[in-house]
Design a protein around this motif. Structure first.
Motif, PDB file in Angstrom:
ATOM      1  N   ALA A 187      -8.019  -0.804  -4.819  1.00 10.49           N
ATOM      2  CA  ALA A 187      -9.528   0.038  -4.653  1.00 10.49           C
ATOM      3  C   ALA A 187      -9.733  -0.373  -3.005  1.00 10.49           C
ATOM      4  N   ALA A 188      -9.084  -1.854  -2.217  1.00 11.27           N
ATOM      5  CA  ALA A 188      -9.527  -2.291  -1.000  1.00 11.27           C
ATOM      6  C   ALA A 188      -8.380  -1.443   0.181  1.00 11.27           C
ATOM      7  N   HIS A 189      -7.693  -1.032  -0.494  1.00 17.01           N
ATOM      8  CA  HIS A 189      -6.333  -0.142  -0.257  1.00 17.01           C
ATOM      9  C   HIS A 189      -6.910   1.296   0.832  1.00 17.01           C
ATOM     10  N   LYS A 190      -7.738   2.016  -0.430  1.00 20.00           N
ATOM     11  CA  LYS A 190      -8.061   2.940  -0.213  1.00 20.00           C
ATOM     12  C   LYS A 190      -9.974   3.546   0.475  1.00 20.00           C
ATOM     13  N   LEU A 191      -9.976   1.970   0.447  1.00 21.45           N
ATOM     14  CA  LEU A 191     -11.341   2.190   1.519  1.00 21.45           C
ATOM     15  C   LEU A 191     -11.112   1.635   3.050  1.00 21.45           C
ATOM     16  N   CYS A 192      -9.154   0.957   2.761  1.00 24.71           N
ATOM     17  CA  CYS A 192      -9.497   0.764   4.147  1.00 24.71           C
ATOM     18  C   CYS A 192      -9.334   1.184   6.152  1.00 24.71           C
ATOM     19  N   PHE A 193     -10.574   1.238   6.639  1.00 24.82           N
ATOM     20  CA  PHE A 193     -10.151   2.333   8.072  1.00 24.82           C
ATOM     21  C   PHE A 193      -9.141   2.375   8.043  1.00 24.82           C
ATOM     22  N   ILE A 194      -8.028   1.152   8.447  1.00 29.76           N
ATOM     23  CA  ILE A 194      -7.126   1.176   8.679  1.00 29.76           C
ATOM     24  C   ILE A 194      -5.532   2.107   8.140  1.00 29.76           C
ATOM     25  N   ALA A 195      -5.483   1.432   7.531  1.00 27.97           N
ATOM     26  CA  ALA A 195      -4.233   2.066   6.558  1.00 27.97           C
ATOM     27  C   ALA A 195      -4.711   3.469   5.917  1.00 27.97           C
TER      28      ALA A 195
ATOM     29  N   LEU B 109     -10.421  -7.903   4.447  1.00 27.83           N
ATOM     30  CA  LEU B 109     -11.841  -7.517   4.301  1.00 27.83           C
ATOM     31  C   LEU B 109     -13.017  -7.240   3.253  1.00 27.83           C
ATOM     32  N   TRP B 110     -11.845  -5.586   3.196  1.00 30.88           N
ATOM     33  CA  TRP B 110     -12.083  -4.691   2.408  1.00 30.88           C
ATOM     34  C   TRP B 110     -12.415  -5.550   0.812  1.00 30.88           C
ATOM     35  N   TYR B 111     -11.332  -6.558   0.557  1.00 32.62           N
ATOM     36  CA  TYR B 111     -10.762  -6.776  -0.975  1.00 32.62           C
ATOM     37  C   TYR B 111     -11.703  -7.491  -0.900  1.00 32.62           C
TER      38      TYR B 111
ATOM     39  N   LEU C  52      -8.471  -4.924  -7.538  1.00 31.48           N
ATOM     40  CA  LEU C  52      -9.265  -4.312  -6.435  1.00 31.48           C
ATOM     41  C   LEU C  52      -7.982  -4.388  -5.902  1.00 31.48           C
ATOM     42  N   HIS C  53      -7.179  -4.804  -5.489  1.00 30.45           N
ATOM     43  CA  HIS C  53      -6.058  -4.407  -4.311  1.00 30.45           C
ATOM     44  C   HIS C  53      -6.061  -2.751  -4.021  1.00 30.45           C
TER      45      HIS C  53
ATOM     46  N   GLU D 177       2.090  -6.018  -2.347  1.00 33.62           N
ATOM     47  CA  GLU D 177       2.508  -6.430  -3.783  1.00 33.62           C
ATOM     48  C   GLU D 177       1.748  -8.267  -3.713  1.00 33.62           C
ATOM     49  N   PRO D 178       0.296  -8.539  -4.092  1.00 29.18           N
ATOM     50  CA  PRO D 178      -0.475  -8.698  -4.102  1.00 29.18           C
ATOM     51  C   PRO D 178       0.502  -9.896  -5.381  1.00 29.18           C
ATOM     52  N   VAL D 179       0.039 -11.260  -5.126  1.00 26.10           N
ATOM     53  CA  VAL D 179       0.094 -12.432  -6.158  1.00 26.10           C
ATOM     54  C   VAL D 179      -1.368 -12.692  -6.163  1.00 26.10           C
ATOM     55  N   ILE D 180      -1.866 -13.144  -7.680  1.00 25.86           N
ATOM     56  CA  ILE D 180      -2.995 -14.364  -7.912  1.00 25.86           C
ATOM     57  C   ILE D 180      -2.594 -14.977  -8.875  1.00 25.86           C
ATOM     58  N   ARG D 181      -3.500 -15.599  -8.113  1.00 28.93           N
ATOM     59  CA  ARG D 181      -3.321 -17.635  -8.783  1.00 28.93           C
ATOM     60  C   ARG D 181      -4.371 -17.563  -9.490  1.00 28.93           C
TER      61      ARG D 181
END
Length: 158
Positions: A132-140, A72-74, A129-130, A150-154
């Motif tokens: 950045a999303a990690h740094k903002l995630c409330f749960i993490a 959701l952050w991402y 941006l992964h 470990e993102p994969v972008i297509r």
């Protein structure tokens, strides 16, 4: 002044049967999670702890919460950055270690999002941006174990 959010729900044990907790093997771990709005969520223990494999267990829900929050952050960050995401799937993996006292703890969760973006020019920023999303995630930000990604972008094929 910081905003405070409160999350209220109800966890109801439904596995008492006729004998309740007369012994460790006598009762079901079945329970139901409810809150105002969403459909009830059937819960149990992990099958390793006499739970029902047809129901969600707390360990799965913790890993799911991390994956959902990251996603959701991402998506929000991508939308704000002009990155067009057309598909997103994550197959997260959580690792929990049991301890000698019968307890245990998570040692890590690895998020493995597979993201499809609309164009090649978006891939570098979409990857970045992964973090950045990690740094903002409330749960993490609330757990005491590593959450890696470990993102994969297509690129979307038209």
């Amino acid at each position: 002044m910081p905003k405070t959010h409160t999350y209220e729900l109800c966890v109801t044990w439904t596995g008492a049967g006729d004998t309740g907790t007369t012994s460790y093997r006598a009762y079901s771990r079945a329970h139901e999670i409810t809150a105002t709005g969403p459909a009830p969520l059937p819960g149990s223990a992990d099958p390793s702890f006499r739970g029902d494999p047809e129901r969600w267990n707390p360990e799965q829900l913790l890993v799911t919460s991390l994956a959902q929050c990251h996603m959701l952050w991402y998506l929000s960050l991508c939308a704000n950055a002009g990155i067009v995401v057309t598909a997103y799937t994550d197959n997260p993996r959580g690792t929990m270690t049991e301890t000698a006292d019968g307890g245990g703890h998570f040692t890590e969760v690895v998020l493995r999002p597979e993201v499809t973006v609309a164009g090649q020019e978006m891939t570098d920023r979409a990857t970045a941006l992964h973090e950045a999303a990690h740094k903002l995630c409330f749960i993490a930000r609330s757990v005491n174990f590593p959450v890696r990604h470990e993102p994969v972008i297509r690129i979307q094929h038209v």
